[in-house]
Design a protein around this motif. Structure first.
Motif, mmCIF file in Angstrom:
data_model
loop_
_atom_site.group_PDB
_atom_site.id
_atom_site.type_symbol
_atom_site.label_atom_id
_atom_site.label_comp_id
_atom_site.label_asym_id
_atom_site.label_seq_id
_atom_site.Cartn_x
_atom_site.Cartn_y
_atom_site.Cartn_z
ATOM 1 N N HIS A 15 0.677 4.201 -1.813
ATOM 2 C CA HIS A 15 0.792 2.648 -0.153
ATOM 3 C C HIS A 15 0.237 3.467 1.172
ATOM 4 C CE1 HIS A 15 2.409 -0.766 2.118
ATOM 5 N NE2 HIS A 15 1.461 -0.594 1.370
ATOM 6 N N ASN A 66 5.172 2.313 2.091
ATOM 7 C CA ASN A 66 6.318 1.807 0.661
ATOM 8 C C ASN A 66 6.532 2.730 -0.211
ATOM 9 O OD1 ASN A 66 6.599 -0.990 1.868
ATOM 10 N ND2 ASN A 66 4.849 -1.035 0.617
ATOM 11 N N ASN A 117 -4.038 -3.828 3.652
ATOM 12 C CA ASN A 117 -3.541 -2.818 2.368
ATOM 13 C C ASN A 117 -4.813 -1.604 1.915
ATOM 14 O OD1 ASN A 117 -3.080 -1.867 -0.020
ATOM 15 N ND2 ASN A 117 -2.779 -3.204 -1.260
ATOM 16 N N HIS A 147 -0.617 5.750 -7.397
ATOM 17 C CA HIS A 147 -0.556 4.719 -6.510
ATOM 18 C C HIS A 147 -0.453 5.624 -4.930
ATOM 19 C CE1 HIS A 147 -1.829 1.239 -5.139
ATOM 20 N NE2 HIS A 147 -0.995 0.986 -4.298
ATOM 21 N N GLN A 162 -9.377 -5.893 -0.148
ATOM 22 C CA GLN A 162 -7.820 -5.831 0.356
ATOM 23 C C GLN A 162 -7.199 -4.986 1.352
ATOM 24 O OE1 GLN A 162 -4.547 -5.757 -1.129
ATOM 25 N NE2 GLN A 162 -5.393 -6.814 -3.421
ATOM 26 N N ASP A 180 -9.136 -0.205 -2.628
ATOM 27 C CA ASP A 180 -10.173 -1.778 -2.821
ATOM 28 C C ASP A 180 -9.948 -2.334 -0.958
ATOM 29 O OD1 ASP A 180 -10.223 -3.801 -2.806
ATOM 30 O OD2 ASP A 180 -8.507 -4.518 -4.644
ATOM 31 N N SER A 216 -4.279 1.712 0.570
ATOM 32 C CA SER A 216 -3.191 2.149 -0.531
ATOM 33 C C SER A 216 -4.880 3.112 -0.670
ATOM 34 C CB SER A 216 -2.672 1.503 -1.226
ATOM 35 O OG SER A 216 -1.655 0.839 -0.574
HETATM 36 C C1 LIG Z 1 -2.998 -2.343 -2.700
HETATM 37 O O1 LIG Z 1 -4.107 -2.743 -2.933
HETATM 38 C C2 LIG Z 1 -3.406 -1.814 -4.377
HETATM 39 C C3 LIG Z 1 -5.022 -2.107 -4.509
HETATM 40 O O2 LIG Z 1 -5.752 -1.007 -4.084
HETATM 41 C C4 LIG Z 1 -2.239 -2.532 -5.165
HETATM 42 O O3 LIG Z 1 -2.722 -2.321 -6.372
HETATM 43 C C5 LIG Z 1 -0.855 -3.005 -4.753
HETATM 44 O O4 LIG Z 1 -0.111 -3.498 -5.106
HETATM 45 C C6 LIG Z 1 -1.442 -3.263 -3.228
HETATM 46 N N1 LIG Z 1 -0.138 -3.233 -3.087
HETATM 47 C C7 LIG Z 1 0.045 -3.766 -2.064
HETATM 48 C C8 LIG Z 1 1.533 -3.633 -0.866
HETATM 49 O O5 LIG Z 1 -0.493 -5.144 -1.514
#
Ligand SMILES: *[C@@H]1O[C@H](CO)[C@@H](O)[C@H](O)[C@H]1NC(C)=O
Length: 428
Positions: free
Chosen positions: A197, A182, A261, A195, A255, A252, A263
């Motif tokens: 992604h 994104n 995710n 951040h 996640q 994370d 990211s």
């Molecule tokens: C992905 O994980 C991060 C934390 O590592 C979070 O801040 C972020 O919002 C998440 N992004 C999505 C698109 O879920």
């Protein structure tokens, strides 16, 4: 509460009811040697025009569906044409609606398709895989792994790919794995956070799976590892391992397996963090990459060397300082406005620039020295205007040249006012 749930499901039904097809012009990229080695033509890759048809892309209910037309296959299929047909149902391609309007917004769509081998491909005889990388400027980036499906009514075999085609002459596929971001291009300030992604989705997500993630920074031809993570969906707390190479970076791990995710978070940004980040994911049989750009910028702190300039009968120096900015390019312009000038004039003599000074954090400082001649009329306003990529609009700093004795008059006037006020208070 119940109302909200009902409303939510109704919206899904409505939006799922209208779908559209997206037809993308792509290139099929093949290793030249795989085509029997075209011998000495230079490029190790050959490119053939190909079409990617994304069927049934969901369209939101506000969309004017009149302008969206379904894909109509040619009435006489061209056996040499390469047309990949893909249903976009599960997994859904995130942000795919960008592709619906790429045409009208004049966005450049880059699409490359190449052959792909999943790990342990021998387990799936008969299945063929392709990888499609789609990029639309800074709005969309996704890599789809396509698996061929046997067409129900196979009529022909593609002469070059040797794969069965549908009656319409398309190669039927489905998305089995995809990666997307994104944040194609992320801005970051020096000492700030960023951040980056990176997400992935699977068609058949196994209940227990190990996912490996690696983030690398590609900078001036060098690859630097930022972090590596290994996460398992069935592992208890602490079962995941994260190996951090760049301090102040994090991922994370929970996640990664639960949401797909992967990211990357960075803090304490430095100029040296700028560059191309590559997110690599290995999940079961599938692997893929996404690219995210991080652009560091920092606006200059602009100031003048003097608070005031008092006529002294000889030339004086005034310096305009741009401190701790990035990237390197900055414009400084001197202008002056005498009391008789209707508007400021750009000075013909723009003074002299110092050499760039680079700080330990990679930011720059630059100064411009202006010589103010002795005969500049009192009341003249001198302005230094600075333009820089990190500034939304140019920043100006200015001062007014004062006559040598104005200061005294002002001082006396101030004294009189204060004294007057004092007596006024006393008398009251
Ligand atoms: C992905 O994980 C991060 C934390 O590592 C979070 O801040 C972020 O919002 C998440 N992004 C999505 C698109 O879920």
């Amino acid at each position: 509460m119940l109302m909200v749930v009902l409303f939510g499901s109704l919206v899904t039904v409505v939006s799922a009811a209208s779908v559209a097809d997206v037809v993308l012009s792509c290139s099929l990229v093949e290793e030249a040697s795989a085509l029997g080695g075209r011998g000495g033509t230079g490029s190790p890759f050959s490119r053939t025009p190909a079409t990617l048809i994304l069927k049934d892309v969901p369209v939101s209910s506000e969309e004017d569906t009149e302008t969206l037309t379904p894909f109509v296959p040619p009435s006489v299929p061209d056996p040499a044409a390469i047309m990949f047909e893909t249903k976009v149902s599960s997994p859904q391609i995130p942000n795919v609606e960008v592709l619906l309007h790429a045409d009208c917004h004049d966005l450049e769509v880059a699409c490359e398709i190449s052959s792909y081998s999943p790990r342990g491909a021998a387990d799936r005889p008969g299945a063929h895989f392709f990888m499609a990388s789609i990029n639309v400027g800074e709005d969309f980036s996704s890599t789809l792994i396509l698996q061929t499906l046997p067409p129900a009514d196979s009529a022909m075999v593609h002469p070059r790919l040797a794969l069965p085609l549908t009656r319409a002459g398309t190669l039927l596929t489905e998305v089995v794995f995809l990666m997307f971001t994104n944040t194609v291009s992320v801005p970051g300030a020096v000492r700030g956070d960023a951040h980056l992604h990176c997400g992935f989705l699977q068609k058949d997500k196994p209940s227990v799976q190990e996912v490996e993630v690696e983030w690398r920074l590609q900078h001036r031809g060098r690859g630097v590892r930022i972090l590596e993570a290994k996460a398992r969906s069935d592992s208890l707390e602490g079962g995941s391992t994260v190996n951090i190479k760049r301090s102040d970076s994090s991922i994370d791990a929970a996640q990664v397996v639960s949401e797909g995710n992967a990211s990357l978070s960075l803090s304490g940004l430095k100029v040296s963090d700028q560059g191309t980040y590559i997110c690599s994911v290995v999940a079961g049989q599938f692997y893929g990459q996404q690219v995210v750009q991080l652009r560091i910028s920092q606006p200059p702190a602009v100031s003048l060397s003097e608070d005031a300039l008092v006529q002294s009968g000889s030339p004086q120096t005034l310096t305009c300082n741009c401190r701790r900015y990035f990237p390197l390019d900055v414009q400084m312009e001197w202008s002056s406005q005498a009391p008789t000038d209707p508007e400021p004039l750009v000075l013909p003599d723009q003074g002299s620039l110092s050499s760039h000074q680079q700080h330990g954090d990679g930011t720059f400082t630059l100064s411009s020295r202006l010589t103010v001649s002795a005969d500049v009329p009192a009341g003249t306003k001198l302005t230094c205007t600075v333009s820089h990529a990190a500034l939304d609009s140019p920043v100006s700093v200015s001062l007014q040249v004062q006559a040598a004795d104005t200061v005294n008059y002002l001082g006396i006037l101030g004294f009189l006012i204060i004294t007057g006020l004092f007596f006024y208070q006393v008398i009251k």
